[in-house]
Scaffold this motif. Sequence first.
Motif, mmCIF file in Angstrom:
data_model
loop_
_atom_site.group_PDB
_atom_site.id
_atom_site.type_symbol
_atom_site.label_atom_id
_atom_site.label_comp_id
_atom_site.label_asym_id
_atom_site.label_seq_id
_atom_site.Cartn_x
_atom_site.Cartn_y
_atom_site.Cartn_z
ATOM 1 N N ASN A 136 0.943 -1.267 -0.074
ATOM 2 C CA ASN A 136 -0.099 0.013 -0.033
ATOM 3 C C ASN A 136 0.955 1.258 -0.179
ATOM 4 O O ASN A 136 0.461 2.161 -0.578
ATOM 5 C CB ASN A 136 -0.948 -0.118 1.328
ATOM 6 N N ILE A 137 1.970 1.273 0.742
ATOM 7 C CA ILE A 137 2.688 2.330 0.648
ATOM 8 C C ILE A 137 3.177 2.547 -0.732
ATOM 9 O O ILE A 137 3.334 3.959 -1.164
ATOM 10 C CB ILE A 137 4.027 2.149 1.633
ATOM 11 N N LEU A 138 3.786 1.606 -1.384
ATOM 12 C CA LEU A 138 4.346 1.726 -2.756
ATOM 13 C C LEU A 138 3.142 1.983 -3.644
ATOM 14 O O LEU A 138 3.404 2.986 -4.442
ATOM 15 C CB LEU A 138 4.935 0.331 -3.297
ATOM 16 N N LEU A 139 2.268 1.909 -3.443
ATOM 17 C CA LEU A 139 0.852 1.832 -4.380
ATOM 18 C C LEU A 139 0.668 3.473 -4.551
ATOM 19 O O LEU A 139 0.354 3.923 -5.363
ATOM 20 C CB LEU A 139 -0.282 1.149 -4.036
ATOM 21 N N LYS A 140 0.432 3.889 -3.246
ATOM 22 C CA LYS A 140 0.415 5.366 -2.952
ATOM 23 C C LYS A 140 1.330 6.336 -3.515
ATOM 24 O O LYS A 140 0.910 7.163 -4.226
ATOM 25 C CB LYS A 140 0.270 5.916 -1.415
ATOM 26 N N THR A 141 2.454 5.725 -3.567
ATOM 27 C CA THR A 141 3.525 6.637 -4.298
ATOM 28 C C THR A 141 3.417 6.558 -5.787
ATOM 29 O O THR A 141 3.734 7.356 -6.633
ATOM 30 C CB THR A 141 5.252 6.164 -3.858
ATOM 31 N N LEU A 142 2.944 5.076 -6.157
ATOM 32 C CA LEU A 142 3.097 5.052 -7.652
ATOM 33 C C LEU A 142 1.976 5.792 -8.399
ATOM 34 O O LEU A 142 1.857 6.165 -9.477
ATOM 35 C CB LEU A 142 2.883 3.534 -7.872
ATOM 36 N N GLU A 143 0.874 5.782 -7.373
ATOM 37 C CA GLU A 143 -0.401 6.667 -7.853
ATOM 38 C C GLU A 143 -0.177 8.112 -8.135
ATOM 39 O O GLU A 143 -0.642 8.857 -8.898
ATOM 40 C CB GLU A 143 -1.626 6.453 -7.014
ATOM 41 N N GLU A 144 0.744 8.519 -7.303
ATOM 42 C CA GLU A 144 1.071 10.164 -7.300
ATOM 43 C C GLU A 144 2.510 10.312 -7.297
ATOM 44 O O GLU A 144 3.273 10.664 -6.309
ATOM 45 C CB GLU A 144 0.614 10.720 -6.126
ATOM 46 N N PRO A 145 3.129 9.815 -8.496
ATOM 47 C CA PRO A 145 4.697 9.880 -8.252
ATOM 48 C C PRO A 145 5.285 11.347 -8.461
ATOM 49 O O PRO A 145 4.547 12.176 -9.083
ATOM 50 C CB PRO A 145 4.978 9.209 -9.730
ATOM 51 N N PRO A 146 6.196 11.417 -7.537
ATOM 52 C CA PRO A 146 6.581 12.801 -7.356
ATOM 53 C C PRO A 146 7.730 13.115 -8.676
ATOM 54 O O PRO A 146 7.993 11.990 -9.309
ATOM 55 C CB PRO A 146 7.822 12.470 -6.174
ATOM 56 N N GLU A 147 7.901 14.289 -8.908
ATOM 57 C CA GLU A 147 8.745 14.716 -10.297
ATOM 58 C C GLU A 147 10.240 14.148 -10.016
ATOM 59 O O GLU A 147 10.750 14.074 -8.908
ATOM 60 C CB GLU A 147 8.503 16.375 -10.409
ATOM 61 N N ASN A 148 10.650 13.848 -11.219
ATOM 62 C CA ASN A 148 12.118 13.519 -11.288
ATOM 63 C C ASN A 148 12.440 12.270 -10.325
ATOM 64 O O ASN A 148 13.458 12.267 -9.919
ATOM 65 C CB ASN A 148 12.991 14.704 -10.946
ATOM 66 N N VAL A 149 11.287 11.421 -10.070
ATOM 67 C CA VAL A 149 11.794 10.263 -9.352
ATOM 68 C C VAL A 149 11.271 9.049 -10.279
ATOM 69 O O VAL A 149 10.443 9.030 -10.993
ATOM 70 C CB VAL A 149 10.758 10.169 -8.047
#
Length: 344
Positions: A136-149
């Motif tokens: 779930n932590i990964l999923l959240k980040t993948l849903e709103e990917p930060p710029e230049n990441v």
Amino acid sequence: MVWKTVGQSASIERISRAVNLKRLSHAYLICGVAGIGKLTFALDIAKVANCLEIDENLAPCGSCNQCHRIDSYNHTDVHVYGVRKDPKEADRSATMVTIEQLREDFLKQVHRKPYEGRTRVFIITAVEGMRSEQSNILLKTLEEPPENVMIILLAQNPNNLLATIVSRCQVLTLEPVSESEIQQYLSSIALDTDVPLEEIVKLSRGRPEWALRAATNSDILENVETNLNLFIECLTSGLSERFNLSRNLSSQFSRDRESVYEFLDTALTWMRDVLLFSNERISEVIHISRNDQIGQFSDMLDPADILEVLKLIRITIDNLRKNVTSSLVLDNLMLKLPTVNLSN
Ligand SMILES: [Zn+2]
């Protein structure tokens, strides 16, 4: 051009095309068996995303300070979770990322801007074994990917991953590498080994990083021998010995999963050899030095039984990967394996 990845022309081509279009994805999922080169490829992608001198072949140069720092695990923008930071040990020591690492390190790091490169790259190994909190932590980040990441997930088998994670990544599947490419790769490195390279190449079954480890660390081949002896003993012994083995493997599984998968993998290669022998395809046999013993097994088992055992071992591996209780899965294997009576 300096791709360190051996083989994998289709996946490399996809990355090169994306570099050309300046459209590298913010998330990749690299799939393939242990030792095939997932981490090497992930680091290649990290380099191409940060290299200062990408040439006309759209590959990392391998010599600028960005490439150098990534190769030596010293780049402040490239984070690898779950791997010992010794390039030679690579993914043998891959362990699952912990929930603490994700919360306390990954989540803090992922929202920072690049310090020294263009792209911050987060490589996370063995994601197929993650529990739902980690996913779930990964999923959240993948849903709103930060710029230049860029997030690069490595998995042996994507089937056990949340579909929502897979669908947010570009999936790159690494295929077995040809024997000639692995032979060439090993020959290009000055190796000091007594084992004939051809035998290592055969045993590697398309996995260049495994081949390199086997050529540089005698423990790997010794381990194959130990596993082979253990499996042969298991096939020729009674239930009480088998259940002992099952108990040992099950407790080993809780400490070091990969070692149990290696045992089962060696068992697969053995049964495959027996099948090849039965079909008179002896030149394709992997465990060449044990031809006589393979012959004895092929005399005692008919092809239908051999196929059944192969299927049984594959199901065992599959169930372990699906986190079915290991003692149940292994006991079931022991119960169903045929007994081979070699003295007859
Ligand atoms: Zn470079």
